[in-house]
Design a protein around this motif. Structure first.
Motif, PDB file in Angstrom:
ATOM      1  N   GLN A   1       0.829  -1.209   0.000  1.00 55.55           N
ATOM      2  CA  GLN A   1       0.000   0.000   0.000  1.00 55.55           C
ATOM      3  C   GLN A   1       0.861   1.255   0.000  1.00 55.55           C
ATOM      4  O   GLN A   1       0.579   2.213  -0.713  1.00 55.55           O
ATOM      5  CB  GLN A   1      -0.908  -0.010   1.233  1.00 55.55           C
ATOM      6  CG  GLN A   1      -1.902   1.158   1.258  1.00 55.55           C
ATOM      7  CD  GLN A   1      -2.852   1.133   0.071  1.00 55.55           C
ATOM      8  OE1 GLN A   1      -3.536   0.143  -0.162  1.00 55.55           O
ATOM      9  NE2 GLN A   1      -2.886   2.241  -0.695  1.00 55.55           N
ATOM     10  N   MET A   2       1.931   1.231   0.778  1.00 55.28           N
ATOM     11  CA  MET A   2       2.810   2.388   0.812  1.00 55.28           C
ATOM     12  C   MET A   2       3.528   2.572  -0.525  1.00 55.28           C
ATOM     13  O   MET A   2       3.689   3.698  -1.012  1.00 55.28           O
ATOM     14  CB  MET A   2       3.832   2.241   1.943  1.00 55.28           C
ATOM     15  CG  MET A   2       3.212   2.292   3.331  1.00 55.28           C
ATOM     16  SD  MET A   2       4.450   2.197   4.652  1.00 55.28           S
ATOM     17  CE  MET A   2       5.298   3.763   4.415  1.00 55.28           C
ATOM     18  N   LEU A   3       3.946   1.464  -1.135  1.00 53.52           N
ATOM     19  CA  LEU A   3       4.596   1.560  -2.454  1.00 53.52           C
ATOM     20  C   LEU A   3       3.618   2.065  -3.515  1.00 53.52           C
ATOM     21  O   LEU A   3       3.968   2.888  -4.371  1.00 53.52           O
ATOM     22  CB  LEU A   3       5.161   0.198  -2.856  1.00 53.52           C
ATOM     23  CG  LEU A   3       6.412  -0.262  -2.111  1.00 53.52           C
ATOM     24  CD1 LEU A   3       6.733  -1.715  -2.470  1.00 53.52           C
ATOM     25  CD2 LEU A   3       7.598   0.641  -2.452  1.00 53.52           C
ATOM     26  N   ALA A   4       2.386   1.575  -3.466  1.00 50.59           N
ATOM     27  CA  ALA A   4       1.382   2.019  -4.429  1.00 50.59           C
ATOM     28  C   ALA A   4       1.107   3.514  -4.276  1.00 50.59           C
ATOM     29  O   ALA A   4       0.973   4.246  -5.267  1.00 50.59           O
ATOM     30  CB  ALA A   4       0.100   1.222  -4.255  1.00 50.59           C
ATOM     31  N   ASP A   5       1.024   3.990  -3.046  1.00 51.28           N
ATOM     32  CA  ASP A   5       0.799   5.415  -2.811  1.00 51.28           C
ATOM     33  C   ASP A   5       1.985   6.251  -3.306  1.00 51.28           C
ATOM     34  O   ASP A   5       1.793   7.321  -3.908  1.00 51.28           O
ATOM     35  CB  ASP A   5       0.572   5.683  -1.320  1.00 51.28           C
ATOM     36  CG  ASP A   5      -0.752   5.108  -0.826  1.00 51.28           C
ATOM     37  OD1 ASP A   5      -1.608   4.775  -1.684  1.00 51.28           O
ATOM     38  OD2 ASP A   5      -0.926   4.981   0.409  1.00 51.28           O
ATOM     39  N   ARG A   6       3.196   5.756  -3.054  1.00 51.51           N
ATOM     40  CA  ARG A   6       4.382   6.494  -3.486  1.00 51.51           C
ATOM     41  C   ARG A   6       4.447   6.541  -5.012  1.00 51.51           C
ATOM     42  O   ARG A   6       4.736   7.592  -5.589  1.00 51.51           O
ATOM     43  CB  ARG A   6       5.641   5.822  -2.922  1.00 51.51           C
ATOM     44  CG  ARG A   6       6.913   6.581  -3.204  1.00 51.51           C
ATOM     45  CD  ARG A   6       7.009   7.856  -2.394  1.00 51.51           C
ATOM     46  NE  ARG A   6       7.170   7.558  -0.975  1.00 51.51           N
ATOM     47  CZ  ARG A   6       8.368   7.366  -0.403  1.00 51.51           C
ATOM     48  NH1 ARG A   6       9.476   7.441  -1.120  1.00 51.51           N
ATOM     49  NH2 ARG A   6       8.425   7.130   0.898  1.00 51.51           N
ATOM     50  N   GLU A   7       4.165   5.413  -5.663  1.00 49.96           N
ATOM     51  CA  GLU A   7       4.172   5.405  -7.125  1.00 49.96           C
ATOM     52  C   GLU A   7       3.135   6.372  -7.687  1.00 49.96           C
ATOM     53  O   GLU A   7       3.391   7.092  -8.660  1.00 49.96           O
ATOM     54  CB  GLU A   7       3.903   3.996  -7.672  1.00 49.96           C
ATOM     55  CG  GLU A   7       3.887   3.953  -9.199  1.00 49.96           C
ATOM     56  CD  GLU A   7       3.472   2.603  -9.742  1.00 49.96           C
ATOM     57  OE1 GLU A   7       2.909   2.581 -10.856  1.00 49.96           O
ATOM     58  OE2 GLU A   7       3.699   1.584  -9.059  1.00 49.96           O
ATOM     59  N   LEU A   8       1.954   6.403  -7.069  1.00 48.85           N
ATOM     60  CA  LEU A   8       0.891   7.281  -7.560  1.00 48.85           C
ATOM     61  C   LEU A   8       1.320   8.749  -7.490  1.00 48.85           C
ATOM     62  O   LEU A   8       1.001   9.537  -8.390  1.00 48.85           O
ATOM     63  CB  LEU A   8      -0.372   7.062  -6.733  1.00 48.85           C
ATOM     64  CG  LEU A   8      -1.648   7.724  -7.262  1.00 48.85           C
ATOM     65  CD1 LEU A   8      -1.979   7.229  -8.663  1.00 48.85           C
ATOM     66  CD2 LEU A   8      -2.816   7.455  -6.319  1.00 48.85           C
ATOM     67  N   ASP A   9       2.056   9.103  -6.439  1.00 46.21           N
ATOM     68  CA  ASP A   9       2.562  10.480  -6.351  1.00 46.21           C
ATOM     69  C   ASP A   9       3.435  10.811  -7.552  1.00 46.21           C
ATOM     70  O   ASP A   9       3.342  11.899  -8.124  1.00 46.21           O
ATOM     71  CB  ASP A   9       3.369  10.664  -5.065  1.00 46.21           C
ATOM     72  CG  ASP A   9       2.487  10.681  -3.820  1.00 46.21           C
ATOM     73  OD1 ASP A   9       1.267  10.936  -3.971  1.00 46.21           O
ATOM     74  OD2 ASP A   9       3.018  10.446  -2.723  1.00 46.21           O
ATOM     75  N   TYR A  10       4.295   9.866  -7.943  1.00 44.25           N
ATOM     76  CA  TYR A  10       5.194  10.105  -9.071  1.00 44.25           C
ATOM     77  C   TYR A  10       4.462  10.082 -10.402  1.00 44.25           C
ATOM     78  O   TYR A  10       4.838  10.776 -11.345  1.00 44.25           O
ATOM     79  CB  TYR A  10       6.312   9.056  -9.076  1.00 44.25           C
ATOM     80  CG  TYR A  10       7.283   9.168  -7.925  1.00 44.25           C
ATOM     81  CD1 TYR A  10       7.390  10.343  -7.184  1.00 44.25           C
ATOM     82  CD2 TYR A  10       8.092   8.094  -7.571  1.00 44.25           C
ATOM     83  CE1 TYR A  10       8.284  10.447  -6.136  1.00 44.25           C
ATOM     84  CE2 TYR A  10       8.991   8.194  -6.516  1.00 44.25           C
ATOM     85  CZ  TYR A  10       9.079   9.375  -5.797  1.00 44.25           C
ATOM     86  OH  TYR A  10       9.957   9.476  -4.749  1.00 44.25           O
TER      87      TYR A  10
END
Length: 351
Positions: free
Chosen positions: A93-102
């Motif tokens: 979930q944290m990786l998905a959120d970080r990717e979405l920011d980028y």
């Protein structure tokens, strides 16, 4: 193939991207794909969309060089998101959120190069490529792209298209990964990998050449000689423009070996396509070299809006010949000789 694997915030990433774009080898693929494949949680659709407009007027006089100030705007937007991998864990979930920011940076145009082309031989582009480093979606360029164009004096009034070719890179995809979560729930060993796509757009920029009176020298008659006073130059001017010139006055700018106290001539109203001949009186210095010369002329007139306008300078070609031979001294000498001979004969007869 370009590899980008970094622990960076997206803002810093933009500068890295610009450096990589500038160093891409000739003939490289339009897709910049990293050699390391990480986790992809999202597929995002959308891209930059650039538009261009002129700052200031787009209407110009013929017969000169002007600078166009072109502003860019980015109307790109994200069209949609598609989940590619289900986030089953806290780290996912944290990786998905970080990717979405980028992924939101997909609509930023990077390393924009603009090349201006003319679609008509009457307008020549004098400037080379112009560059803007980056432009985010929803923003306008802070600095203009500046292009110099030369408009021929023979250009008819009307609208002419110029074509601005734009090329740039944008972020095509982002992948992320991490080694684990630390005791405080933060990503440990976070990594990113970026894909780039090359894009090309062409924007049409119309410019307008004003309607105006415009002049050319249609004919010149002149026979000037060194030392001549009040020599006559007859010049025929033609209005080659689209507007009427009222109260037109032709003026000369004379220089040595010429001088004049009659360097202006009244033309009056000159309609488009109409010609009018005027005369000037010119004095020529006695030491003038025998050769062709040019005398500068211009026309001062009133345009249809009531403004006073001075035309571009026009060169009047004239030729200076040798001084005319004077027969005064030979005649006087001959009379003196005849008088002397007559006196001699008279004395002989009386003697």
């Amino acid at each position: 193939m370009i590899k980008i694997v970094n622990f960076v915030h997206v803002t810093a990433f933009l500068f890295i991207a610009l450096a990589l774009v500038g160093s891409a080898p000739a003939g490289a693929s339009d897709n910049y794909i990293p050699s390391v494949s990480l986790e992809n949680y999202w597929t995002v659709s959308g891209s930059p969309q650039l538009d261009a407009s002129l700052a200031g007027t787009r209407e110009f006089d013929r017969g000169g060089t002007v600078t166009l100030h072109v502003d860019l705007a980015n109307y790109g937007r994200i069209m949609g998101f598609k989940a590619d991998k289900k986030a089953d864990s806290r780290m996912d979930q944290m990786l998905a959120d970080r990717e979405l920011d980028y992924e939101w940076e997909r609509t930023t145009a990077l390393g924009i190069t603009g090349t201006l082309r003319s679609g008509n031989d009457m307008i020549e582009v004098k400037s080379g490529d112009q560059v803007i480093e980056a432009l985010r979606a929803g923003e306008r360029s802070r600095d203009s792209m500046n292009f110099a164009i030369k408009i021929s004096s023979r250009t008819p009034a009307g609208e002419y298209p110029l074509f601005l070719d734009l090329s740039y890179d944008y972020q095509y995809n982002v992948e992320v990964d991490a080694d684990s979560l630390d005791a405080e729930g933060r990503l440990r060993g976070f990594r990113t990998a970026y894909w780039y796509q090359r894009a090309n757009e062409t924007v049409t920029i119309p410019v307008k050449v004003k309607k105006e009176a415009y002049f050319e020298i249609a004919e010149v008659e002149a026979d000037l000689r060194a030392g001549e006073k009040s020599g006559i130059i007859e010049v025929t001017f033609r209005n080659t423009g689209e507007e009427v010139a009222e109260d037109a006055i032709a003026r000369l700018s004379v220089f040595k070996p010429f001088s004049s106290t009659d360097d202006q001539a009244y033309i009056g109203t000159l309609l488009p396509g109409e010609v009018r001949a005027v005369r000037f009186k010119i004095d020529v210095d006695s030491d003038a070299t025998e050769k062709p010369y040019s005398i500068n002329s211009e026309i001062k007139y009133t345009d249809i809006r009531g403004g006073t306008v001075i035309s571009e300078s026009m060169k009047i070609p004239v030729n200076v010949g040798g001084a005319k031979r004077s027969y005064a001294l030979p005649v006087v000498a001959a009379l003196i000789i005849l008088a002397a001979v007559g006196a001699y004969i008279h004395r002989r007869r009386r003697g």
